[in-house]
Design a protein around this motif. Structure first.
Motif, mmCIF file in Angstrom:
data_model
loop_
_atom_site.group_PDB
_atom_site.id
_atom_site.type_symbol
_atom_site.label_atom_id
_atom_site.label_comp_id
_atom_site.label_asym_id
_atom_site.label_seq_id
_atom_site.Cartn_x
_atom_site.Cartn_y
_atom_site.Cartn_z
ATOM 1 N N VAL A 51 0.857 -1.182 0.000
ATOM 2 C CA VAL A 51 0.000 0.000 0.000
ATOM 3 C C VAL A 51 0.891 1.230 0.000
ATOM 4 N N ILE A 52 0.757 2.066 -1.045
ATOM 5 C CA ILE A 52 1.585 3.282 -1.107
ATOM 6 C C ILE A 52 0.773 4.526 -0.801
ATOM 7 N N SER A 53 -0.536 4.433 -0.893
ATOM 8 C CA SER A 53 -1.383 5.551 -0.472
ATOM 9 C C SER A 53 -2.807 5.038 -0.315
ATOM 10 N N LEU A 54 -3.584 5.769 0.479
ATOM 11 C CA LEU A 54 -4.983 5.384 0.657
ATOM 12 C C LEU A 54 -5.785 6.581 1.135
ATOM 13 N N LYS A 57 -11.836 6.571 -0.421
ATOM 14 C CA LYS A 57 -12.412 5.944 -1.615
ATOM 15 C C LYS A 57 -11.503 4.902 -2.240
ATOM 16 N N GLU A 58 -10.193 5.144 -2.217
ATOM 17 C CA GLU A 58 -9.290 4.279 -2.974
ATOM 18 C C GLU A 58 -8.063 3.911 -2.154
ATOM 19 N N VAL A 59 -7.501 2.783 -2.557
ATOM 20 C CA VAL A 59 -6.223 2.333 -2.007
ATOM 21 C C VAL A 59 -5.308 2.040 -3.188
ATOM 22 N N VAL A 60 -4.128 2.697 -3.213
ATOM 23 C CA VAL A 60 -3.162 2.504 -4.299
ATOM 24 C C VAL A 60 -2.142 1.479 -3.844
ATOM 25 N N VAL A 61 -1.955 0.457 -4.695
ATOM 26 C CA VAL A 61 -1.073 -0.657 -4.349
ATOM 27 C C VAL A 61 -0.005 -0.801 -5.423
ATOM 28 N N ASN A 62 1.232 -0.936 -4.994
ATOM 29 C CA ASN A 62 2.368 -1.147 -5.897
ATOM 30 C C ASN A 62 2.746 -2.614 -5.839
ATOM 31 N N ILE A 71 -7.475 0.213 -6.020
ATOM 32 C CA ILE A 71 -8.497 -0.719 -5.519
ATOM 33 C C ILE A 71 -9.494 0.064 -4.671
ATOM 34 N N PRO A 72 -10.824 -0.164 -4.842
ATOM 35 C CA PRO A 72 -11.809 0.526 -3.994
ATOM 36 C C PRO A 72 -11.544 0.237 -2.518
ATOM 37 N N ALA A 73 -11.649 1.282 -1.704
ATOM 38 C CA ALA A 73 -11.405 1.135 -0.267
ATOM 39 C C ALA A 73 -12.399 0.185 0.387
ATOM 40 N N SER A 74 -13.572 0.013 -0.238
ATOM 41 C CA SER A 74 -14.602 -0.882 0.338
ATOM 42 C C SER A 74 -14.116 -2.316 0.451
ATOM 43 N N GLU A 75 -13.127 -2.714 -0.379
ATOM 44 C CA GLU A 75 -12.628 -4.083 -0.322
ATOM 45 C C GLU A 75 -11.762 -4.322 0.909
ATOM 46 N N PHE A 76 -11.385 -3.250 1.584
ATOM 47 C CA PHE A 76 -10.566 -3.375 2.792
ATOM 48 C C PHE A 76 -11.365 -3.004 4.041
ATOM 49 N N LEU A 82 -5.744 -0.798 8.235
ATOM 50 C CA LEU A 82 -4.868 -0.737 7.062
ATOM 51 C C LEU A 82 -4.161 0.615 6.983
ATOM 52 N N LYS A 83 -2.848 0.557 6.641
ATOM 53 C CA LYS A 83 -2.058 1.792 6.543
ATOM 54 C C LYS A 83 -1.042 1.656 5.425
ATOM 55 N N VAL A 84 -0.405 2.795 5.065
ATOM 56 C CA VAL A 84 0.624 2.822 4.023
ATOM 57 C C VAL A 84 1.792 1.951 4.478
ATOM 58 N N GLY A 85 2.283 1.146 3.524
ATOM 59 C CA GLY A 85 3.396 0.257 3.817
ATOM 60 C C GLY A 85 2.961 -1.160 4.112
ATOM 61 N N ASP A 86 1.662 -1.400 4.363
ATOM 62 C CA ASP A 86 1.178 -2.761 4.634
ATOM 63 C C ASP A 86 1.235 -3.622 3.381
ATOM 64 N N LYS A 87 1.595 -4.884 3.585
ATOM 65 C CA LYS A 87 1.593 -5.842 2.494
ATOM 66 C C LYS A 87 0.193 -6.462 2.357
ATOM 67 N N VAL A 88 -0.305 -6.483 1.126
ATOM 68 C CA VAL A 88 -1.626 -7.059 0.872
ATOM 69 C C VAL A 88 -1.565 -7.943 -0.364
ATOM 70 N N GLU A 89 -2.435 -8.927 -0.415
ATOM 71 C CA GLU A 89 -2.531 -9.790 -1.594
ATOM 72 C C GLU A 89 -3.592 -9.232 -2.532
ATOM 73 N N VAL A 90 -3.270 -9.222 -3.823
ATOM 74 C CA VAL A 90 -4.199 -8.690 -4.825
ATOM 75 C C VAL A 90 -4.302 -9.668 -5.976
#
Length: 589
Positions: A51-54, A57-62, A71-76, A82-90
């Motif tokens: 997660v590089i920003s959130l 409404k949205e979460v930006v994932v690199n 990714i829509p924030a509703s999925e989280f 959840l915060k910037v720097g967290d590892k997530v599966e996409v």
């Protein structure tokens, strides 16, 4: 600009080659080298991103690709921390959409991983953790790895569940018992986890059971056919017939759910793990407590508990019943349905006909409360006495009537009328109608009465014998016309018959139905009640050569003989000479 100051020129850079157009090749080389630094991803696979920003409404994932995914924030929503720097599966849906944007989904990544986990748990028979979200029709909805699975009500516990709501919000262990890959349906069971333990427990309990053993248990289920009792890990069935010595229509009349009751083991099957229990066997049999002084012929009272076509069962005391057969309900010989006499719930008094204490059987009768009408039949219905009876049914040969309950009689068809020929009794009367009868004969042994109806009047043929003499002429009306002749009703009340040849009128035509004409009696038989008539004979007399006196063959018709004899009896000696001459002339011809 301070960053630019730190940039150093490339060593060995050939500016001439760059100016001559070779820079394009270097650019491609650089692009290739850049691409090689990116992650190799495939569409429809699950990868890990950062997660590089959130925002709301949205979460930006690199994911290490040339572009980031949004990714829509509703999925989280499930993860408010959840915060910037967290590892997530996409889940990679598309490397580039129409706008060149990388399309990712965290929800599908979780779902894909969850299906892998559920399938693995199903294949390896593993236990999974699940959160019961809510109640639904027939069971519960359980969240397992983020997938909504169905927990049937029958799979929650080995005991029937009456309150599902107490399980909502609980986290429990489950076993995946069914997966529908096509419709993505999952069925889980908590009951399956404890059944193996229960099976071992059941074997242990059953191995120590003995017939006749008395145990205490808890009523866990009530059905229409019996009661299931929990004996402490193993269930047994008390059949409805083993609940009470008396008749039980509904087990709820005897026990209720969760009741603590004592039962006796009647039988058990170790292989099928079935146990038959009894409740009534813990109390003495009611037949053993039956009054020892009761005997055949005694009067007893009871309540009708069951009605069948063949009879009624009467409970004389709880658990002791007697049968009143339909033949013992009335002295009448024609059997009817027991429902015509008794109904369930009726309180009745009866006479004991048979009593077998060893076989525990008793037969009763209610007709015995009344005197048998056939014992005094000769006094009450002597031969020649007149009575009013009720028509019960017909046969081809007569009418069965009922004088009173238990006393039936037969009126033969020949005893219905002196004058009318009755083809079928239904032409004379109807079922249910009343009819006057005379007792003609009594057969007490076989309980039969021979009755008559015509005997209520004098025999008119005694009078007809003096009126309808041979050769006498009477006025009559044709009331029935058929191929063989006609029925003529005479003015004096009699009824005669004329053949077609005797219906010929003087003008040669045939008499018709309804015509009134004179008729001559040419035959009278009192025993067979037969009158033969002729209209043609009334005008043929006096002709020179009557058809009736022709003797071409020398023979005379039988029906004409009485008439000729009658004429001959009234002739003089001179008349006889004339007849002799006529005979000689006919023979010469």
């Amino acid at each position: 600009m301070s960053n630019l100051e730190n940039i150093q020129p490339l060593e060995n850079f050939d500016w001439d080659e760059f100016e001559n157009g070779a820079a394009q090749g270097s650019k491609d080389t650089l692009a290739k080298a850049y691409d090689e630094t990116l992650n190799k991803i495939q569409e429809h696979e699950v990868v890990e991103g950062t997660v590089i920003s959130l925002d709301k409404k949205e979460v930006v994932v690199n994911i290490g690709y040339k572009s980031d995914g949004i990714i829509p924030a509703s999925e989280f929503r499930y993860n408010p921390e959840l915060k910037v720097g967290d590892k997530v599966e996409v889940y990679v849906e598309d490397q580039e959409d129409k706008k060149g944007q990388l399309v990712l989904s965290h929800k599908k990544a979780r779902l894909t991983k969850s299906w892998d986990l559920i399938n693995n748990a199903f294949d390896n028979d593993e236990i999974v953790q699940g959160y019961i979200k809510c109640r639904t029709k027939g069971g519960m909805i359980v969240d397992v790895f983020g997938i909504e699975a169905f927990l049937p009500g029958s799979q929650i516990d080995v005991h029937p569940i009456r309150d599902y709501d107490v399980f909502v919000g609980k986290t429990m262990e489950f076993k995946v018992v069914k997966i529908n890959q096509e419709f993505r349906n999952v069925v889980v069971s908590h009951k399956a986890l404890i059944e193996a333990e229960l099976e071992a427990q059941k074997k242990e309990i059953i191995s120590h059971l003995e017939k006749g053993q008395v145990l205490e248990g808890t009523v866990k289920n009530i059905t229409s056919y019996g009661v299931f009792v929990d004996l402490g890990g193993v269930d047994g069935l008390v059949h409805i017939t083993d609940l009470s010595w008396g008749r039980v229509s509904d087990p709820h009349e005897v026990v209720s759910l969760d009741d603590k009751i004592k039962v006796v083991i009647l039988d058990f099957d170790e292989e099928r793990k079935r146990i038959a229990l009894g409740l009534k066997q813990l109390t003495p049999h009611p037949w053993d407590a039956l009054d020892e002084n009761l005997k055949v012929g005694d009067h007893i009272k009871g309540k009708v508990v069951v009605i069948a076509d063949y009879g009624a069962f009467v409970e004389v005391q709880p658990g002791v019943e007697g049968l009143i057969h339909v033949s013992e309900m009335s002295w009448s010989q024609h059997l009817r349905s027991a429902q015509e006499f008794l109904h369930v719930g009726d309180e009745v008094e009866a006479v004991i006909l048979t009593l077998d204490r060893q076989e525990r059987k008793m037969s009763l009768g209610i007709k015995q409360l009344k005197d048998d009408p056939w014992e005094t039949i000769e006094t009450k219905y002597p031969v020649g006495s007149k009575h009013t009876a009720k028509v019960r049914n017909f046969t081809n040969f007569g009418i069965f009537v009922e004088l009173e309950e238990g006393v039936d009689g037969l009126i033969h068809i020949s005893d219905l009328s002196w004058t009318k020929k009755v083809k079928h009794p239904s032409d004379f009367t109807s079922v249910g109608a009343e009819i006057e009868v005379v007792v003609l004969e009594i057969d007490k042994e076989n309980r039969r009465l021979s009755l008559g109806h015509k005997q209520l009047e004098d025999n008119p043929w005694d009078t007809y014998e003096t009126i309808y003499t041979l050769g006498s002429i009477h006025q009559g009306k044709i009331t029935e016309l058929m191929d063989k002749g006609a029925v003529i009703t005479l003015d004096e009340g009699g009824e005669g018959f004329a053949t077609p040849k005797h219906l010929t009128k003087e003008d040669g035509s045939q008499a018709k139905l309804g015509e009134e004409l004179p008729f001559k009696v040419i035959e009278f038989n009192k025993e067979t009640r037969r009158i033969i008539l002729s209209h043609s004979r009334t005008f043929e007399e006096g002709k020179e050569e009557p058809k009736a006196r022709r003797a071409t063959s020398g023979a005379r018709k039988q029906n004409d003989t009485p008439a000729i004899n009658n004429v001959a009896a009234g002739t003089s000696l001179g008349d006889l000479d004339v007849l002799a001459k006529l005979k000689a002339d006919l023979e010469n011809k």
